[in-house]
Scaffold this active site. Structure first.
Site, PDB file in Angstrom:
ATOM      1  N   HIS A  95       0.856  -1.192   0.000  1.00  0.00           N
ATOM      2  CA  HIS A  95       0.000   0.000   0.000  1.00  0.00           C
ATOM      3  C   HIS A  95       0.887   1.235   0.000  1.00  0.00           C
ATOM      4  O   HIS A  95       1.789   1.354   0.835  1.00  0.00           O
ATOM      5  CB  HIS A  95      -0.910  -0.014   1.227  1.00  0.00           C
ATOM      6  CG  HIS A  95      -1.637   1.264   1.479  1.00  0.00           C
ATOM      7  ND1 HIS A  95      -2.239   1.999   0.482  1.00  0.00           N
ATOM      8  CD2 HIS A  95      -1.859   1.950   2.631  1.00  0.00           C
ATOM      9  CE1 HIS A  95      -2.807   3.076   1.005  1.00  0.00           C
ATOM     10  NE2 HIS A  95      -2.579   3.068   2.307  1.00  0.00           N
ATOM     11  N   HIS A  97       1.105   5.761  -0.882  1.00  0.00           N
ATOM     12  CA  HIS A  97       0.400   7.031  -1.017  1.00  0.00           C
ATOM     13  C   HIS A  97       0.972   7.764  -2.231  1.00  0.00           C
ATOM     14  O   HIS A  97       1.304   8.937  -2.162  1.00  0.00           O
ATOM     15  CB  HIS A  97       0.559   7.881   0.239  1.00  0.00           C
ATOM     16  CG  HIS A  97      -0.072   7.310   1.460  1.00  0.00           C
ATOM     17  ND1 HIS A  97      -0.090   7.967   2.672  1.00  0.00           N
ATOM     18  CD2 HIS A  97      -0.725   6.131   1.681  1.00  0.00           C
ATOM     19  CE1 HIS A  97      -0.715   7.224   3.582  1.00  0.00           C
ATOM     20  NE2 HIS A  97      -1.108   6.101   2.993  1.00  0.00           N
ATOM     21  N   TYR A 122       0.843  -3.395 -20.250  1.00  0.00           N
ATOM     22  CA  TYR A 122       1.344  -3.864 -18.959  1.00  0.00           C
ATOM     23  C   TYR A 122       0.419  -3.516 -17.804  1.00  0.00           C
ATOM     24  O   TYR A 122       0.345  -4.253 -16.811  1.00  0.00           O
ATOM     25  CB  TYR A 122       2.759  -3.340 -18.713  1.00  0.00           C
ATOM     26  CG  TYR A 122       3.785  -4.189 -19.409  1.00  0.00           C
ATOM     27  CD1 TYR A 122       4.329  -5.313 -18.793  1.00  0.00           C
ATOM     28  CD2 TYR A 122       4.176  -3.907 -20.717  1.00  0.00           C
ATOM     29  CE1 TYR A 122       5.250  -6.120 -19.445  1.00  0.00           C
ATOM     30  CE2 TYR A 122       5.095  -4.707 -21.374  1.00  0.00           C
ATOM     31  CZ  TYR A 122       5.627  -5.811 -20.735  1.00  0.00           C
ATOM     32  OH  TYR A 122       6.518  -6.605 -21.385  1.00  0.00           O
TER      33      TYR A 122
END
Length: 216
Positions: A95, A97, A122
């Site tokens: 994860h 940002h 891709y």
């Protein structure tokens, strides 16, 4: 070197690479990766990807109890939901940002069922469809419920005004896929309003068939 020691080093190495290239900043982002015996290594809360200590990663038992290391990321419900709903396909969750994917999530015209336009082969091959989820307060257990609501059908999601999350069988694959997500979001922002030529339905179908892409 043991499997656990190797994975601890790999998590820190990959995290620093992401940090050094500006794909996440400050103390943002989190990574988890599963050992062959079901235990889970997780980056600690409030830690910078640029300065992780392998010995201080959070270690969970196979039944989900913290057994060693620092306090884990507050996004554990998010990670746990991927392992629960995609048990055979998830060995790591990343994860970030990252800037361009967050920016794309803020645009009203984005398709919530497939937020990335099919600009490159891709992005289709590595991510399938990327689901845009609504905004949740960081650490909200409802994020995990939102992942469970997808019934294991998506390997990549975007948390609106927050950041992308990608699951894959191995750590390296998850990292490469989330990098592809950010690069495709960057392309989408750069070409916004320029009427870029997208992959055709036939081209997408060919990729889905050839590379066994999840496209439901």
């Amino acid at each position: 070197m043991s499997e656990e020691a190797r994975l601890r080093d790999d998590i820190c190495l990959m995290a620093k690479s992401l940090y050094d290239r500006g794909l996440t900043a400050g103390a943002s982002g989190n990574i988890s990766a599963r050992l062959s015996d079901g235990r889970l290594l997780v980056t600690p809360t409030g830690s910078s990807f640029g300065r992780l200590d392998p010995s201080r990663l959070s270690l969970f038992s196979a039944d989900g109890k913290l057994t060693d290391g620092d306090k884990p990321t507050k996004e554990m419900p998010l990670h746990a939901a991927f392992y629960e709903t995609r048990p055979q396909k998830t060995g790591a969750v990343v994860h970030l940002h990252s800037c361009h994917s967050v920016a794309l999530s803020l645009l009203s015209e984005v398709d919530p069922d497939n937020m990335l336009p099919p600009l490159t082969a891709y992005s289709v091959m590595k991510l399938g469809k990327v689901k845009l989820l609504p905004y949740f307060m960081p650490g909200d257990p409802a994020m995990g419920d939102a992942i469970r609501g997808l019934a294991g059908k998506r390997s990549a999601v975007m948390l609106a005004a927050h950041g992308p999350v990608v699951a894959a069988k191995e750590l390296e694959a998850a990292v490469y896929a989330i990098e592809e997500l950010e690069e495709t979001a960057k392309l989408a922002m750069l070409t916004r309003g320029a009427n870029p030529k997208l992959l055709s339905d036939a081209q997408i179908a060919d990729l889905v068939k050839t590379y066994d892409v999840e496209w439901d």
